[in-house]
Design an enzyme around this catalytic site. Structure first.
Site, PDB file in Angstrom:
ATOM      1  N   HIS A 119     -11.675 176.891  81.018  1.00 21.55           N
ATOM      2  CA  HIS A 119     -11.271 175.462  81.622  1.00 21.55           C
ATOM      3  C   HIS A 119     -11.726 175.695  82.770  1.00 21.55           C
ATOM      4  CE1 HIS A 119      -9.310 178.295  84.854  1.00 21.55           C
ATOM      5  NE2 HIS A 119      -9.390 179.133  83.552  1.00 21.55           N
ATOM      6  N   ASP A 120     -12.203 173.830  83.189  1.00 18.07           N
ATOM      7  CA  ASP A 120     -13.120 174.169  84.057  1.00 18.07           C
ATOM      8  C   ASP A 120     -14.551 174.282  84.434  1.00 18.07           C
ATOM      9  OD1 ASP A 120     -10.857 172.812  85.516  1.00 18.07           O
ATOM     10  OD2 ASP A 120     -10.326 174.509  85.595  1.00 18.07           O
ATOM     11  N   GLY A 137     -12.790 181.148  83.055  1.00 11.89           N
ATOM     12  CA  GLY A 137     -12.936 179.710  83.747  1.00 11.89           C
ATOM     13  C   GLY A 137     -13.630 179.580  85.448  1.00 11.89           C
TER      14      GLY A 137
END
Length: 255
Positions: A119-120, A137
């Site tokens: 994520h991200d 992340g």
């Protein structure tokens, strides 16, 4: 071009000349650009936007909820550019509201089998991630970087443009542009000189970057002292790229 055994949600937006193989699932809030090819058993969930000319191989999972325990179902996004090759069993997760709410992938990248992009993350253009390379992340990977097989990158780490990590490397701090790294944890092992040659950097820039590497890593200087000692090389565009990265590093660079 959509196999009768595929499931494409009626709200999904599919471009022209797109191939979708059998047993592939395309969920709502998914947009797929022209000339993409999705093999069998691919899963794409949204909100996800995929650009043009991408190839996604079997068993890849693209746009799934992230594995961050703070994630509570917020409508975050995944944005993918053009002409990427996403090989077997690659996993790419959407973002979280704790960051900018999106994971972003550039164009012309190659993600080999079993790569994980959490994520991200922000991945640039022309990046190669070899088999089983994984980035946690909030990791940023610059243009033309190469991550060797089984490389693991700690969350929030930045990998600079044209950097190179050897297989089985454990990256706990930022890797500056043009630097080659290996080890567990990884340490600097020299410059990606071959990559600079292949990409057409001038001999003057190559020499300036080499001198900068020696100033940064072989003279026992602090980062601040190394920046102050650059002299005329500080005007070279590639040296500026390297030192801007070093000065703005939040986690600190590998030493």
């Amino acid at each position: 071009m959509i196999d009768k055994l595929a499931f494409v949600h009626p709200d999904a937006k599919i471009g022209n000349n797109v191939t979708i193989g059998p047993w592939t699932y395309i969920g709502p809030d998914v947009e797929i650009g022209d000339d993409c090819h999705l093999s069998s058993h691919v899963v794409v969930k949204g909100p996800t936007v995929i650009g043009k000319g991408n190839r996604i191989f079997q068993f890849a999972s693209v746009g799934e909820d992230c594995q961050d325990k703070k994630y509570a179902g917020e409508p975050t996004r995944l944005i993918i550019g053009d002409n990427n090759v996403i090989r077997e069993s690659v996993t790419i997760h959407r973002g979280t509201v704790q960051d900018n709410g999106e994971t972003r992938i550039g164009s012309n990248n190659l993600f080999m089998a079993y790569v994980h992009i959490a994520h991200d993350c922000v991945v640039g253009n022309n990046v190669i991630m070899a088999n089983n390379a994984s980035i946690a992340g909030h990791v940023h990977v610059g243009d033309w970087a190469i991550l060797g097989g089984m490389t693991g990158v700690h969350q929030f780490v930045h990998i600079g443009a044209h950097a190179f990590t050897a297989g089985y490397s454990l990256i706990l701090q930022d890797v500056p542009p043009f630097v080659m790294a290996s080890g567990q944890p990884a340490i600097p092992r020299g410059l990606n000189s071959e990559g600079m040659k292949r990409r057409g950097f001038s001999k003057e820039s190559q020499l300036a970057v080499r001198r900068t590497y020696k100033t940064l890593y072989r003279k026992g200087l602090t980062v601040e002292e190394a920046v102050a000692a650059l002299g005329e090389d500080a005007e070279d565009e590639q040296v500026k790229l390297m030192m801007d990265f070093v000065v703005n590093s939040n986690r600190g660079i590998i030493r």
